[in-house]
Design a protein around this motif. Structure first.
Motif, PDB file in Angstrom:
ATOM      1  N   ILE A  60      -6.416  50.199 -11.905  1.00  0.00           N
ATOM      2  CA  ILE A  60      -6.629  50.514 -10.544  1.00  0.00           C
ATOM      3  C   ILE A  60      -7.910  49.773  -9.901  1.00  0.00           C
ATOM      4  CG2 ILE A  60      -7.539  52.266  -8.840  1.00  0.00           C
ATOM      5  CD1 ILE A  60      -5.784  54.018 -10.115  1.00  0.00           C
ATOM      6  N   THR A  61      -8.928  49.707 -10.837  1.00  0.00           N
ATOM      7  CA  THR A  61     -10.333  49.045 -10.580  1.00  0.00           C
ATOM      8  C   THR A  61     -10.201  47.538 -10.389  1.00  0.00           C
ATOM      9  OG1 THR A  61     -11.541  50.759 -11.793  1.00  0.00           O
ATOM     10  CG2 THR A  61     -12.756  48.819 -11.200  1.00  0.00           C
ATOM     11  N   VAL A  62      -9.400  47.155 -11.201  1.00  0.00           N
ATOM     12  CA  VAL A  62      -9.377  45.394 -11.233  1.00  0.00           C
ATOM     13  C   VAL A  62      -8.521  45.183 -10.167  1.00  0.00           C
ATOM     14  CG1 VAL A  62      -8.462  43.504 -12.468  1.00  0.00           C
ATOM     15  CG2 VAL A  62      -9.565  45.356 -13.534  1.00  0.00           C
ATOM     16  N   ASN A  63      -7.557  45.766  -9.587  1.00  0.00           N
ATOM     17  CA  ASN A  63      -6.519  45.387  -8.677  1.00  0.00           C
ATOM     18  C   ASN A  63      -7.292  45.759  -7.289  1.00  0.00           C
ATOM     19  OD1 ASN A  63      -3.607  44.438  -9.593  1.00  0.00           O
ATOM     20  ND2 ASN A  63      -4.147  46.090 -10.780  1.00  0.00           N
ATOM     21  N   LEU A  64      -8.050  46.710  -7.266  1.00  0.00           N
ATOM     22  CA  LEU A  64      -8.742  47.076  -5.834  1.00  0.00           C
ATOM     23  C   LEU A  64      -9.730  45.890  -5.827  1.00  0.00           C
ATOM     24  CD1 LEU A  64      -9.355  48.968  -3.622  1.00  0.00           C
ATOM     25  CD2 LEU A  64     -10.758  50.299  -5.216  1.00  0.00           C
ATOM     26  N   ASP A  65     -10.542  45.600  -6.941  1.00  0.00           N
ATOM     27  CA  ASP A  65     -11.636  44.782  -6.688  1.00  0.00           C
ATOM     28  C   ASP A  65     -11.028  43.364  -5.971  1.00  0.00           C
ATOM     29  OD1 ASP A  65     -14.447  44.421  -7.058  1.00  0.00           O
ATOM     30  OD2 ASP A  65     -14.038  43.024  -8.522  1.00  0.00           O
ATOM     31  N   ILE A  66      -9.747  42.880  -6.721  1.00  0.00           N
ATOM     32  CA  ILE A  66      -9.338  41.681  -6.176  1.00  0.00           C
ATOM     33  C   ILE A  66      -8.724  41.705  -4.970  1.00  0.00           C
ATOM     34  CG2 ILE A  66      -7.209  40.220  -6.868  1.00  0.00           C
ATOM     35  CD1 ILE A  66      -7.427  40.723  -9.740  1.00  0.00           C
ATOM     36  N   PHE A  67      -8.149  42.859  -4.624  1.00  0.00           N
ATOM     37  CA  PHE A  67      -7.720  42.918  -3.024  1.00  0.00           C
ATOM     38  C   PHE A  67      -8.735  42.973  -2.006  1.00  0.00           C
ATOM     39  CE2 PHE A  67      -6.779  45.790   0.458  1.00  0.00           C
ATOM     40  CZ  PHE A  67      -5.621  45.077   0.955  1.00  0.00           C
ATOM     41  N   LEU A  68      -9.821  43.661  -2.604  1.00  0.00           N
ATOM     42  CA  LEU A  68     -10.907  43.468  -1.565  1.00  0.00           C
ATOM     43  C   LEU A  68     -11.644  42.216  -1.474  1.00  0.00           C
ATOM     44  CD1 LEU A  68     -12.933  46.866  -2.495  1.00  0.00           C
ATOM     45  CD2 LEU A  68     -11.769  46.489  -0.390  1.00  0.00           C
ATOM     46  N   LYS A  69     -11.833  41.423  -2.672  1.00  0.00           N
ATOM     47  CA  LYS A  69     -12.485  40.097  -2.640  1.00  0.00           C
ATOM     48  C   LYS A  69     -11.652  39.032  -1.960  1.00  0.00           C
ATOM     49  CE  LYS A  69     -15.757  40.860  -6.336  1.00  0.00           C
ATOM     50  NZ  LYS A  69     -15.745  42.284  -6.488  1.00  0.00           N
ATOM     51  N   LEU A  70     -10.192  39.073  -2.428  1.00  0.00           N
ATOM     52  CA  LEU A  70      -9.444  38.035  -1.977  1.00  0.00           C
ATOM     53  C   LEU A  70      -8.667  38.079  -0.781  1.00  0.00           C
ATOM     54  CD1 LEU A  70      -7.900  36.972  -5.335  1.00  0.00           C
ATOM     55  CD2 LEU A  70      -9.951  36.211  -4.494  1.00  0.00           C
TER      56      LEU A  70
END
Length: 309
Positions: free
Chosen positions: A97-107
């Protein structure tokens, strides 16, 4: 052709964005390590002034205390295979969840906001928000496990029996249905909101995660030890709140370091489990004055002395 180049260009942009997202956490990790080393150096100086053996004894004390804590946590999990499997699944889910949320927010979110004049103001916030909200994600992913694990640790260390003597009856108080499902949920939700609002400071590059830990640590610490506090006879929001305020700085510093290490990318969920296990020793130090048990990482680094302001 131009259309044929779209795919490679898009792939390159995605890779670049992912690399940038991962590298954005590097300064925070470096600062965290440097901060820990600085406090260890302060401990070494204090130990030398007290005739405690200087740098070697300080480093030995730090690594020995943390090593013993990790060994105890590992032994507890190995003795309860079901809890170990439960923890492993939750750690994997939390990381995903953390990795996917971080990627979604950044990209996705950050570029969309940056494209508009008004949204450009909020773009820095979304870029670092995923990292600042990791403690909230951990609280959700480990819901139910935290309370079970902290109680298992108390039983394994004998802390439950010692802390039970602090209640009026001298016995461990068992939570009722209303307290277990309503009051407990309210405290956990409130702690999440505190972390969420404190996470707005993530808009400030690099120092944002530190501000989040400074502002929300005490609430996270309270949430972690809610069930043991109830067992000690401190039942309800008002009774527990009074106890937290009485020992506020102890909760503050324990929670600060707990939140700070949970914000470290990837290993945050494992640090969360470590914090829950460490909460058992925090309770003994604060409420039983057990000086043989360090209350938190910072108290280990400061020679077992809680920092009061």
């Amino acid at each position: 052709t131009e259309e044929d180049d779209v795919g490679p260009r898009k792939t390159m942009r995605d890779r670049t964005g992912t690399t940038a997202g991962m590298s954005s956490s590097a300064p925070f990790i470096i600062l965290t390590v440097l901060m820990l080393l600085l406090i260890e150096f302060i401990n070494a100086v204090a130990a030398e002034e007290d005739g405690g053996g200087g740098d070697d004894s300080a480093s030995s004390s730090f690594y020995s205390a943390v090593g013993d804590r990790l060994s105890g946590m590992r032994a507890l999990l190995q003795s309860r295979p079901g809890m170990l499997i439960n923890m492993t699944i939750r750690v994997v889910i939390a990381i995903a969840i953390t990795v996917n949320l971080d990627i979604f927010l950044k990209l996705v979110v950050t570029p969309v906001l940056a494209a508009s004049i008004i949204g450009a103001v909020a773009a820095p916030l979304t870029f670092f928000l995923g990292q600042a909200l990791q403690p909230v994600i951990h609280s959700i992913c480990f819901y139910g496990f935290d309370d079970s694990f902290v109680m298992a640790a108390l039983e394994a260390t004998g802390g439950k029996e010692r802390l039970a003597k602090l209640s009026k009856t001298g016995e461990w108080h068992e939570m009722g249905t209303f307290e277990r499902y309503f009051t407990r949920w309210c405290i956990k939700t409130s702690a999440g909101f505190v972390v969420g609002f404190a996470g707005l400071s993530a808009a400030i590059p690099i120092v944002g995660p530190f501000l989040t830990a400074l502002l929300a640590g005490w609430a996270v610490a309270w949430d972690t030890v809610y069930v043991p506090l109830s067992g000690m006879g401190k039942v309800g929001f008002l009774h527990q709140g009074a106890s937290v305020m009485k020992h506020f700085w102890s909760y503050y510093w324990f929670g600060f370091w707990a939140v700070l290490i949970e914000e470290i990318p990837v290993v945050g969920p494992v640090c969360h489990v470590y914090n829950v296990y460490s909460a058992t020793f925090f309770l003994e130090r604060v409420y039983l004055n057990n000086s043989d048990v360090p209350a938190s990482v910072v108290s280990v680094l400061l020679g077992g002395k809680d920092k009061e302001l």
